[in-house]
Write a protein that holds these residues in place. Structure first.
Motif, PDB file in Angstrom:
ATOM      1  N   VAL A 485       0.887  -1.132  -0.049  1.00  9.93           N
ATOM      2  CA  VAL A 485      -0.048  -0.096  -0.091  1.00  9.93           C
ATOM      3  C   VAL A 485       0.896   1.364   0.123  1.00  9.93           C
ATOM      4  CG1 VAL A 485      -1.880   1.587   1.324  1.00  9.93           C
ATOM      5  CG2 VAL A 485      -1.968  -1.035   1.203  1.00  9.93           C
ATOM      6  N   VAL A 486       0.681   2.073  -0.921  1.00  7.67           N
ATOM      7  CA  VAL A 486       1.263   3.424  -1.005  1.00  7.67           C
ATOM      8  C   VAL A 486       0.159   4.555  -0.777  1.00  7.67           C
ATOM      9  CG1 VAL A 486       2.665   5.086  -2.473  1.00  7.67           C
ATOM     10  CG2 VAL A 486       2.762   2.444  -2.618  1.00  7.67           C
ATOM     11  N   VAL A 487       0.534   5.314   0.211  1.00  9.97           N
ATOM     12  CA  VAL A 487      -0.494   6.322   0.747  1.00  9.97           C
ATOM     13  C   VAL A 487       0.235   7.843   0.169  1.00  9.97           C
ATOM     14  CG1 VAL A 487      -1.820   7.514   2.417  1.00  9.97           C
ATOM     15  CG2 VAL A 487      -1.388   4.913   2.548  1.00  9.97           C
ATOM     16  N   LEU A 488      -0.614   8.553  -0.398  1.00 11.53           N
ATOM     17  CA  LEU A 488      -0.240  10.032  -0.931  1.00 11.53           C
ATOM     18  C   LEU A 488      -0.873  10.894  -0.238  1.00 11.53           C
ATOM     19  CD1 LEU A 488      -0.168  10.073  -4.716  1.00 11.53           C
ATOM     20  CD2 LEU A 488       1.737   9.962  -3.421  1.00 11.53           C
ATOM     21  N   ALA A 489      -0.341  12.099   0.333  1.00 11.93           N
ATOM     22  CA  ALA A 489      -0.841  13.145   0.927  1.00 11.93           C
ATOM     23  C   ALA A 489      -0.231  14.395   0.428  1.00 11.93           C
ATOM     24  CB  ALA A 489      -0.802  12.898   2.398  1.00 11.93           C
ATOM     25  N   GLU A 490      -1.042  15.189  -0.047  1.00 10.34           N
ATOM     26  CA  GLU A 490      -0.460  16.620  -0.552  1.00 10.34           C
ATOM     27  C   GLU A 490       0.567  16.433  -1.763  1.00 10.34           C
ATOM     28  OE1 GLU A 490      -1.657  19.719   0.538  1.00 10.34           O
ATOM     29  OE2 GLU A 490      -3.119  18.635   1.854  1.00 10.34           O
ATOM     30  N   GLY A 491       0.336  15.387  -2.501  1.00  9.55           N
ATOM     31  CA  GLY A 491       1.286  14.909  -3.570  1.00  9.55           C
ATOM     32  C   GLY A 491       2.598  14.331  -3.199  1.00  9.55           C
ATOM     33  N   GLU A 492       2.641  13.774  -1.888  1.00  5.77           N
ATOM     34  CA  GLU A 492       3.982  13.230  -1.428  1.00  5.77           C
ATOM     35  C   GLU A 492       3.436  11.855  -0.953  1.00  5.77           C
ATOM     36  OE1 GLU A 492       6.540  16.961   0.417  1.00  5.77           O
ATOM     37  OE2 GLU A 492       5.318  16.012   1.583  1.00  5.77           O
ATOM     38  N   VAL A 493       4.600  10.839  -1.097  1.00  8.51           N
ATOM     39  CA  VAL A 493       4.353   9.602  -0.637  1.00  8.51           C
ATOM     40  C   VAL A 493       4.760   9.590   0.957  1.00  8.51           C
ATOM     41  CG1 VAL A 493       5.158   7.417  -0.623  1.00  8.51           C
ATOM     42  CG2 VAL A 493       4.881   8.581  -2.550  1.00  8.51           C
TER      43      VAL A 493
END
Length: 537
Positions: A485-493
């Motif tokens: 699972v890869v989670v992005l937030a505000e365009g960052e990993v």
């Protein structure tokens, strides 16, 4: 107390249909309830919802027998515009139905159409903004809002007219978990604080079952609906959230509807903690991104993203709406050229390839798979894919039969079920044998059995030496199929970890079973089933 809606021996045939979509509907919906409409994909839930405001049959055609009364009005003699003051409809994609520029104007628009006096309109707008937590964005363009905010604006616009009934069709299907919680909290406020009657259809039952006062099962195949208490109906329903499946497995009666209830009942269980389902070792790197920076005009979308995708691996890409997930998919598919950084699929940068050549290394399934389908018959779609790929005739049809057997060759692609359209779009892409498959919310609108079949398909594709990147808000699907699972937030990993670690540790993205058994690392009911067998052996 008079019911808000009364269906009296209702049946409905769509034009040209051999069998009825609805049959023997004889139900009354009481005032002040949140009624959850459940059923398999294609069972007739949306059709039932649309009988309430007369869209069925006035807008759809077809034959409606029996009688539907909404707030005492017979829908046979009242068209949707005649019922707009008593029924508020909130569609799946509210942005497609917005007609005004700003939040405040959108909330006021429906009242203007109904001729509400200006002073009453102003008062209702202010009250609705406060009630649904939208006062801070009242002057913002509706197009600049997050998906959760847009759904709340649509709810506010429908509620401000003070209808007798709100009808919500898949209100959380396109939302990330936190945004879905926002919308459902707003719905609960309307029901519990103001006595609003709500009729709500939703496939992601794990989000809403615990809040419903009653449930209405639409079984399809011409069978009459079943209505009753939520736990009573879901106990035997063909679709059910994980906590209900867990209840069935462990013999709980009545079934649990919430994580809290299930966690209390599970406290006495003594089960071993086996590792998650073993997966094959990931193979070579099929695609990579390094230092990826992308923008949409002045708005930053990706900020220095690094990512490797390997053969034999299913990766779930998650994060809030607007986190940059679809932009990352577009960069990997060569559809969006990054501002800086590098994307490589195999030995090539997809943004520098001709579209025909990109299709041979990357397959992208958009959120609506039908967008890839151009022919008027399934067999013609398959034949066109064979020609495009330079494959032998029948190759795509064989791939389709392997994915989902039994789809009629003469069926129109856009008349297939959601799961069948997904399978056809995958077969068309697989004909070109790409090593990288990208899917953007492919299971939106699918019921639980269809999602399990889709998960099996994705697993087989990865096991066939492909890399699969799946953008999804569906934590239960990620728990079933993802290796990573890869989670992005505000365009960052912010997270890149094995699925069991990433999902179980996240309060926002943990599936129901993980919350029930935390800190034991179960993700799905199947994990618990295997552990229970070990414990009893």
């Amino acid at each position: 107390m008079n019911p808000v809606v009364r269906w009296e021996t209702v049946s409905f045939h769509y034009p040209g249909a051999a069998d009825p979509t609805l049959s023997s509907v004889d139900i009354a919906l009481p005032e002040g309830e949140l009624c959850l409409v459940v059923g398999n994909t294609g069972s007739g839930k949306s059709t039932l919802l649309r009988t309430v405001n007369g869209a069925v049959p006035h807008a759809t055609g077809g034959t409606l027998r029996g009688r539907v009364r909404t707030a005492g009005r017979d829908t046979a003699s009242h068209r949707p515009r005649d019922l707009a003051d008593v029924v508020g409809m909130v569609p799946q994609q509210p942005a497609d139905a917005f007609v005004a520029d700003t939040v405040e104007e959108e909330i006021a628009y429906g009242m203007e159409c109904l001729g509400v006096a200006p002073d009453a309109m102003r008062r209702r707008v202010e009250e609705t903004l406060d009630l649904l937590g939208l006062a801070e964005v009242r002057a913002r363009p509706v197009t600049a809002l997050s998906a959760g905010q847009q759904q709340r604006v649509a709810l506010a616009a429908a509620f401000a007219a003070q209808p007798a009934l709100l009808v919500l069709d898949e209100p959380t299907s396109a939302l990330d978990p936190p945004a879905a919680e926002e919308v459902l909290a707003a719905v609960q406020r309307l029901v519990h604080d103001l006595g609003t009657t709500v009729l709500l259809a939703e496939h992601r039952l794990e989000r809403v079952a615990q809040f419903a006062d009653s449930a209405l099962l639409v079984p399809g195949a011409g069978r009459p609906p079943v209505v009753g208490g939520t736990a009573e109906v879901l106990a035997d329903a063909p679709v059910a959230p994980p906590v209900v499946e867990l209840s069935r497995l462990l013999g709980w009666d009545p079934v649990a509807l919430s994580v809290r209830d299930a966690r209390r009942r599970a406290a006495a269980l003594r089960l071993p903690a086996p590792p998650p389902t073993p997966r094959a070792e990931a193979g070579e790197v099929v695609a990579s991104a390094r230092g990826l920076v992308a923008r949409h005009g002045p708005v930053p979308a990706l900020r220095g993203v690094d990512l490797d995708l390997r053969s034999g691996e299913v990766v779930a890409l998650m994060g809030r709406n607007g986190a940059g997930k679809s932009t990352l998919l577009s960069c990997l598919a060569g559809l969006h050229r990054p501002r800086s950084g590098r994307v490589m699929v195999g030995e090539a940068d997809p943004a520098r390839l001709r579209r025909r050549d990109v299709a041979r290394v990357v397959g992208l399934v958009p959120s609506e798979p039908a967008d890839l389908l151009l022919a008027d018959r399934v067999d013609r779609e398959c034949a066109a894919a064979d020609r495009e790929a330079g494959a032998t005739p029948g190759h795509t049809a064989a791939l389709l039969a392997e994915l989902v057997p039994g789809i009629p060759a003469d069926a129109h692609p856009r008349e297939l079920s959601c799961g069948q359209r997904l399978a056809l779009a995958l077969a068309v892409l697989l004909a070109r044998a790409p090593r990288l498959l990208l899917l953007d919310e492919p299971t939106r609108g699918l019921d639980y059995p269809a999602k399990r079949r889709a998960a099996d398909v994705l697993r087989r594709l990865a096991d066939d030496d492909r890399a699969v990147l799946l953008v999804t808000h569906d934590v239960e699907l990620a728990a079933q199929v993802a290796d990573r699972v890869v989670v992005l937030a505000e365009g960052e990993v912010i997270t890149d970890a094995p699925a069991a670690e990433a999902l179980a540790a996240s309060p926002a993205f943990a599936p129901q079973v993980a919350k029930v058994f935390a800190p034991t690392p179960y993700l799905t009911v199947d994990h618990v089933r295997r552990a229970a067998r070990e414990a009893s052996a």
